[in-house]
Design a protein around this motif. Structure first.
Motif: not given
Length: 271
Positions: A214-241
């Protein structure tokens, strides 16, 4: 570049009864709730994805496109109350299709790198990817990160998680292995005392080895090491979307839909 490598067949076994269920942490920017999407600015959202990334986006035995990302895309459109399409592309063509205006948003694990940032904007993170320790089930209650100097921890050789251990816990003995699965197998065989690695990948293995570990202890968030995570990409400048997606992500977290999707597709929560 894709943020995650392909998940193994372990990921296809996530439809069982949830175990260790946990809600998603709040990743979205709460200020996004103030940016109300206008129906004239966003008449529809054309999502692009792939079908080779289970359990996020893939085809079931009948050929239907399913997965966490597919359900999330549908939920975003429903929340914004706009028409929605989801089209599958080969991974190597998906970013070109987005750049060529063949879709409005790519939900397929595109890395938020400097190179991708030159062509695309990204929504708020909807799923961060922490590092976590796993131990044998009998050792979870007594797990203490400050008492690891006389233990051996398995890590994938050359990984960001090995770098984390070497930087923050330099006195802990490490056993470097070639893959996460090899490290978890070593844990199960009692050849090491703990494993430290990508919590998402480990959760699939743990779901198949509930009597062992099983998991033990806490979760460690280190974006600089483990990445920023999952996000949705849109074309640059398509701010409304992008604003509409961010607004929907806040709403879906607040009304519980985002948590429900997470618990549906990730029976062993990794937070």
């Amino acid at each position: 570049m894709r943020l995650l490598g392909l998940i193994t067949a372990l990921a296809l076994a996530v439809s069982g009864t949830p175990a260790f269920a946990q809600a998603l942490p709040y990743h979205a920017d709460p200020s996004a709730r103030e940016i109300l999407p206008g129906s004239t600015a966003v008449p529809a959202i054309r999502f692009l994805t792939t079908v080779d990334f289970p359990p996020f986006n893939f085809r079931d035995a009948s050929g239907e496109m399913i997965g966490f990302n597919v359900d999330l895309a549908k939920a975003i459109c429903a929340e914004v109350n706009v028409a929605c399409t989801i089209q599958a592309w080969p991974w190597e063509q998906a970013t070109d299709a987005l750049a060529d205006n063949q879709g409005d948003a790519l939900i397929a694990g595109l890395e938020m790198s400097q190179a991708n940032g030159a062509a695309f904007d990204f929504s708020a993170t909807y799923m961060a990817l922490p590092g976590r320790f796993a131990t044998r089930a009998a050792d979870v209650a007594d797990f203490d990160i400050d008492a690891l100097s006389d233990k051996t921890v398995a890590v994938r050789r050359g990984s960001a998680h090995q770098a984390f251990m070497q930087r923050y816990l330099p006195d802990v003995p490490l056993q470097a292995v070639d893959t996460e699965l090899a490290g978890l197998a070593a844990l199960k065989a009692s050849n090491v005392d703990a494993f430290f690695g990508d919590a998402l990948r480990a959760s699939f293995w743990l779901n198949e080895n509930l009597d062992c570990c099983s998991f033990a202890g806490s979760a460690y968030f280190r974006p600089a090491l483990f990445g920023e995570g999952l996000s949705i990409a849109v074309p640059a400048g398509h701010d409304a979307i992008r604003h509409a997606i961010d607004w929907a992500l806040v709403r879906l977290k607040d009304n519980g839909v985002l948590d429900e999707l997470y618990l549906r597709w990730f029976p062993v929560g990794f937070y």
